[in-house]
Design a protein around this motif. Structure first.
Motif, PDB file in Angstrom:
ATOM      1  N   PHE A 460       0.826  -1.203   0.000  1.00  0.00           N
ATOM      2  CA  PHE A 460       0.000   0.000   0.000  1.00  0.00           C
ATOM      3  C   PHE A 460       0.868   1.264   0.000  1.00  0.00           C
ATOM      4  CE2 PHE A 460      -2.442   3.234   2.516  1.00  0.00           C
ATOM      5  CZ  PHE A 460      -3.299   3.582   1.489  1.00  0.00           C
ATOM      6  N   ALA A 461       2.034   1.190   0.633  1.00  0.00           N
ATOM      7  CA  ALA A 461       2.926   2.353   0.670  1.00  0.00           C
ATOM      8  C   ALA A 461       3.310   2.799  -0.737  1.00  0.00           C
ATOM      9  CB  ALA A 461       4.177   2.036   1.481  1.00  0.00           C
ATOM     10  N   GLN A 462       3.372   1.828  -1.672  1.00  0.00           N
ATOM     11  CA  GLN A 462       3.683   2.191  -3.056  1.00  0.00           C
ATOM     12  C   GLN A 462       2.601   3.112  -3.631  1.00  0.00           C
ATOM     13  OE1 GLN A 462       6.632   0.959  -4.193  1.00  0.00           O
ATOM     14  NE2 GLN A 462       6.883  -0.234  -2.317  1.00  0.00           N
ATOM     15  N   VAL A 463       1.341   2.884  -3.209  1.00  0.00           N
ATOM     16  CA  VAL A 463       0.223   3.697  -3.693  1.00  0.00           C
ATOM     17  C   VAL A 463       0.371   5.148  -3.248  1.00  0.00           C
ATOM     18  CG1 VAL A 463      -2.300   4.001  -3.595  1.00  0.00           C
ATOM     19  CG2 VAL A 463      -1.311   1.692  -3.714  1.00  0.00           C
ATOM     20  N   THR A 464       0.953   5.351  -2.069  1.00  0.00           N
ATOM     21  CA  THR A 464       1.080   6.710  -1.528  1.00  0.00           C
ATOM     22  C   THR A 464       2.221   7.494  -2.172  1.00  0.00           C
ATOM     23  OG1 THR A 464       2.638   6.172   0.271  1.00  0.00           O
ATOM     24  CG2 THR A 464       0.287   5.812   0.697  1.00  0.00           C
ATOM     25  N   ASN A 465       3.048   6.819  -2.967  1.00  0.00           N
ATOM     26  CA  ASN A 465       4.268   7.451  -3.458  1.00  0.00           C
ATOM     27  C   ASN A 465       4.009   8.716  -4.257  1.00  0.00           C
ATOM     28  OD1 ASN A 465       7.031   7.732  -3.861  1.00  0.00           O
ATOM     29  ND2 ASN A 465       7.010   6.506  -5.731  1.00  0.00           N
ATOM     30  N   ASP A 466       2.930   8.727  -5.034  1.00  0.00           N
ATOM     31  CA  ASP A 466       2.655   9.906  -5.868  1.00  0.00           C
ATOM     32  C   ASP A 466       1.538  10.766  -5.279  1.00  0.00           C
ATOM     33  OD1 ASP A 466       0.573   8.185  -6.278  1.00  0.00           O
ATOM     34  OD2 ASP A 466       0.552   8.366  -8.469  1.00  0.00           O
ATOM     35  N   GLN A 467       1.251  10.575  -3.982  1.00  0.00           N
ATOM     36  CA  GLN A 467       0.183  11.330  -3.335  1.00  0.00           C
ATOM     37  C   GLN A 467       0.777  12.445  -2.461  1.00  0.00           C
ATOM     38  OE1 GLN A 467      -3.158  10.914  -3.738  1.00  0.00           O
ATOM     39  NE2 GLN A 467      -2.788   9.287  -5.230  1.00  0.00           N
ATOM     40  N   GLY A 468       0.122  13.583  -2.491  1.00  0.00           N
ATOM     41  CA  GLY A 468       0.546  14.671  -1.607  1.00  0.00           C
ATOM     42  C   GLY A 468      -0.309  14.777  -0.363  1.00  0.00           C
ATOM     43  N   HIS A 469      -1.466  14.100  -0.377  1.00  0.00           N
ATOM     44  CA  HIS A 469      -2.409  14.215   0.739  1.00  0.00           C
ATOM     45  C   HIS A 469      -2.950  12.833   1.098  1.00  0.00           C
ATOM     46  CE1 HIS A 469      -2.464  18.537  -0.100  1.00  0.00           C
ATOM     47  NE2 HIS A 469      -2.590  18.196  -1.367  1.00  0.00           N
ATOM     48  N   LEU A 470      -3.272  12.671   2.352  1.00  0.00           N
ATOM     49  CA  LEU A 470      -3.861  11.425   2.823  1.00  0.00           C
ATOM     50  C   LEU A 470      -4.698  11.748   4.054  1.00  0.00           C
ATOM     51  CD1 LEU A 470      -2.190   7.971   3.032  1.00  0.00           C
ATOM     52  CD2 LEU A 470      -3.291   8.870   5.061  1.00  0.00           C
ATOM     53  N   PHE A 471      -5.842  11.082   4.188  1.00  0.00           N
ATOM     54  CA  PHE A 471      -6.728  11.331   5.323  1.00  0.00           C
ATOM     55  C   PHE A 471      -6.893  10.055   6.141  1.00  0.00           C
ATOM     56  CE2 PHE A 471      -7.882  14.406   2.087  1.00  0.00           C
ATOM     57  CZ  PHE A 471      -7.938  15.594   2.810  1.00  0.00           C
ATOM     58  N   LEU A 472      -7.013  10.241   7.454  1.00  0.00           N
ATOM     59  CA  LEU A 472      -7.324   9.138   8.354  1.00  0.00           C
ATOM     60  C   LEU A 472      -8.567   9.521   9.143  1.00  0.00           C
ATOM     61  CD1 LEU A 472      -3.945   9.629   8.493  1.00  0.00           C
ATOM     62  CD2 LEU A 472      -4.130   7.389   9.582  1.00  0.00           C
ATOM     63  N   ILE A 473      -9.512   8.591   9.230  1.00  0.00           N
ATOM     64  CA  ILE A 473     -10.739   8.886   9.957  1.00  0.00           C
ATOM     65  C   ILE A 473     -11.037   7.764  10.947  1.00  0.00           C
ATOM     66  CG2 ILE A 473     -11.708  10.288   8.103  1.00  0.00           C
ATOM     67  CD1 ILE A 473     -13.471   7.917   7.318  1.00  0.00           C
ATOM     68  N   GLY A 474     -11.718   8.114  12.023  1.00  0.00           N
ATOM     69  CA  GLY A 474     -12.115   7.124  13.019  1.00  0.00           C
ATOM     70  C   GLY A 474     -13.014   7.772  14.051  1.00  0.00           C
ATOM     71  N   ARG A 475     -13.632   6.948  14.858  1.00  0.00           N
ATOM     72  CA  ARG A 475     -14.512   7.421  15.933  1.00  0.00           C
ATOM     73  C   ARG A 475     -13.987   6.914  17.273  1.00  0.00           C
ATOM     74  NH1 ARG A 475     -19.916   9.021  15.318  1.00  0.00           N
ATOM     75  NH2 ARG A 475     -20.534   9.476  13.167  1.00  0.00           N
ATOM     76  N   GLY A 476     -14.211   7.697  18.322  1.00  0.00           N
ATOM     77  CA  GLY A 476     -13.811   7.281  19.664  1.00  0.00           C
ATOM     78  C   GLY A 476     -12.317   7.069  19.747  1.00  0.00           C
TER      79      GLY A 476
END
Length: 611
Positions: A460-476
């Motif tokens: 999955f880290a390979q997928v992030t290689n050309d990304q400038g932004h990433l979001f993480l979401i969760g509750r509690g």
């Protein structure tokens, strides 16, 4: 922050200083320098960049050999990272050489006075006032001159000083900033942290506030500033070479991620009993103070330690019937609510030397609040100044980004929660047996998590290689975990990673969701899973690429995401530990695939000893 080293003995000071500095460069790597004495003259060399740059310079153009010296690796606070601003610094007549960690808060006033007295400054640092003051007040007696100057300095600092007219001595001072003496056979060492000393000695003494250490080739003396001699109580360090070396790993960060099962085992060892938790230091703490009417708890930390505290807050609130807050150290130090003897303050720091957290501890104690410290260094400032120390047993953590510090801090907080619940007759007492059972298998669950997620995260880290932004979401608890995951990605992969409470996305942040943007959706809390799935559907409707993190067999989450990472199912309180593993690995692999030094991220240092 910056790192100080010193050596006096029979061997080449240069090689020992460079070796020690390499082991301290997690404290700062903007520049480095050494000063070496051959008992007649002092040779100085400084370079911008890492210790390796200094070493290369010395190979091209050596300075004179000598058997005593001081060194420094810098994280810039006052003044840009340049050769001129690098340490050691000296006065214009080159009589005194100083390496310094910390901040001299009143340096502007001191500099103005010295300029009026005819001194000329060459740098933008606060440190330079120190050698100028030493030269200005020089009595001819090295110790006496230091005693005159030190009371004029305000702030938290550690110093190692050499003098041209006394080339066989090093004087070291500590004020709320760590500096440790290492004892050898006919030789002695100085270091800001223990790891730098361990190849040479395991017998140490942390210099305490207001103490002055005088190192010569035949003796190490510790005195108060008034001249009273102190017999240093030496301590043995039990860390092994394997704990400090990379072994077969490419980076310390990956090694420390993989060490987490053993670190958790050590944190739990001798504390988990049959149907109970026993922490003798906490028992003694309660016995001495007869604390039965705590009205409020505040957990104080910075960075990753703050996130551990936020997890602890939610767990404590569930188990106890009293208000619990999680405060950022730098905010608590300046602004806090009412404090008194019924307000328990828990301070957390991996190193035990975080300046903001030490300041928070002082504030708490000033108002009579009892303080429990959770840290990875027994002899740290937090450990010595708190009313009670819970030692995490994580082992040395040399990568700048905290990993096993986070998981062992949460483990220690859960143990403390169980003790407090019993001591204070909290409403969560009936939940303790199930939680204890889960703790017994926690290390094994973390081991399984590493096996289950490492290869998938690498891909999955390979997928992030050309990304400038990433979001993480969760509750509690998953939202707090998202904050920690985002911090790791910011630290070592330089990704613009943002964490959001999943239910808040539609209140504004959804405007940032564009087709293909990566979103990591954490869904590990059973009572919040349905709501988490609804939030995932909301971002999927905007065509985000969603990776779900959930427990084995959760088909509902896997049905609504593009990719799923399964982790073992455990007690909800323990899920922020297990689910942290894939996020730590993602940060590591995202950083390495981008070609960054994940152990030494830019602009950061491991132990922040200035406010």
């Amino acid at each position: 922050m910056s790192g100080i080293v010193g050596y006096i003995g029979k061997h080449s000071a240069q090689s020992i200083l460079l070796d020690c500095l390499k082991k301290l460069d997690y404290r700062g790597y903007d520049s480095a320098g050494i000063a070496v004495s051959d008992m007649k003259t002092i040779g100085l060399r400084k370079e911008k960049g890492r210790v390796e740059d200094l070493e290369a310079s010395l190979q091209l153009e050596p300075i004179q050999p000598g058997c005593l010296g001081i060194g420094h690796t810098r994280w810039a606070s006052h003044g840009m990272p340049t050769v001129e601003n690098s340490h050691p610094l000296c006065d214009e007549e080159e009589r005194f050489y100083v390496v310094h960690n910390g901040i001299i808060e009143n340096y502007q006033q001191l500099k103005k006075f010295l300029i009026a007295e005819g001194h000329h400054f060459q740098t933008d640092t606060d440190t330079e006032v120190i050698p100028h003051l030493l030269a200005h007040y020089d009595t001819g007696n090295f110790e006496e001159t230091v005693r005159i100057v030190i009371p004029q300095l305000k702030g938290a600092f550690a110093l190692a000083i050499m003098a041209k007219d006394h080339p066989n001595q090093i004087i070291a001072i500590s004020y709320d900033n760590p500096l440790i003496i290492g004892f050898g056979h006919g030789e002695a060492y100085l270091s800001s942290d223990i790891p730098a000393l361990l190849p040479y000695t395991k017998e140490i003494y942390p210099i305490k506030n207001g103490e002055m250490a005088i190192l010569t080739q035949t003796n190490v003396e510790v005195k108060t500033l008034s001249g009273e001699k102190i017999l240093p109580k030496k301590t043995a360090v039990h860390w092994s070479h394997d704990e400090l070396s990379l072994q077969d790993y490419d980076h310390y960060m990956l090694k420390e991620i993989m060490e987490q099962p053993e670190a958790i085992k050590r944190t739990l060892k001798n504390r988990l009993a049959a149907g109970d938790v026993i922490i003798p230091e906490v028992e003694e703490f309660f016995k001495e103070r007869q604390l039965t009417d705590i009205e409020k708890i505040t957990i104080v930390g910075s960075g990753t330690s703050h996130h551990s505290g936020m997890i602890g807050k939610k767990i404590l609130e569930t188990m106890l019937d009293i208000p619990v807050e999680a405060a950022i150290s730098s905010e608590f130090s300046c602004e806090h609510g009412h404090l008194n003897e019924k307000h328990l303050v828990i301070v957390m720091s991996q190193s035990g030397e975080t300046a903001d957290t030490i300041s928070a501890l002082k504030n708490a104690k000033k108002f009579g609040a009892p303080v429990i410290a959770i840290t990875n260094y027994r002899k740290s400032t937090l450990g010595r100044k708190s009313d009670c120390l819970i030692y995490t047993h994580a082992g040395p953590e040399l990568a700048v980004a905290a990993t096993k510090a986070y998981t062992t801090q949460i483990t220690a907080l859960i143990l403390l929660t169980i003790v407090l619940t019993k001591k204070l007759n909290g409403p969560g007492e009936d939940k303790i047996p199930v939680l204890l059972d889960a703790l017994h298998s926690l290390a094994d669950d973390v081991e399984k998590c590493l096996v289950m997620t490492q290869d998938a995260i690498d891909q999955f880290a390979q997928v992030t290689n050309d990304q400038g932004h990433l979001f993480l979401i969760g509750r509690g608890l998953d939202y707090v975990l998202a904050l920690e995951g985002a911090l790791k990605l910011q630290e070592v992969a330089y990704l613009h990673a943002d964490a959001y409470a999943a239910g808040e996305m539609k209140h504004g942040t959804m405007a940032l969701i564009t087709p293909g943007v990566p979103v990591i959706a954490l869904a590990t809390q059973p009572h919040l899973r349905d709501k988490a799935i609804n939030n995932i559907k909301e971002v999927k409707a905007r065509d985000a690429y969603v990776v779900g993190v959930t427990t084995t067999g959760d088909d509902e989450v896997s049905a609504v995401v593009d990719e799923v990472l399964y982790i073992p199912e455990a007690h909800p309180f323990l899920m922020p530990i297990l689910a942290a593993i894939p996020l730590q690995l993602l940060a590591y692999y995202a950083g390495t695939v981008r070609g960054y030094n994940v152990d030494r991220p830019r602009n950061l240092a491991k132990s922040l000893t200035v406010e």
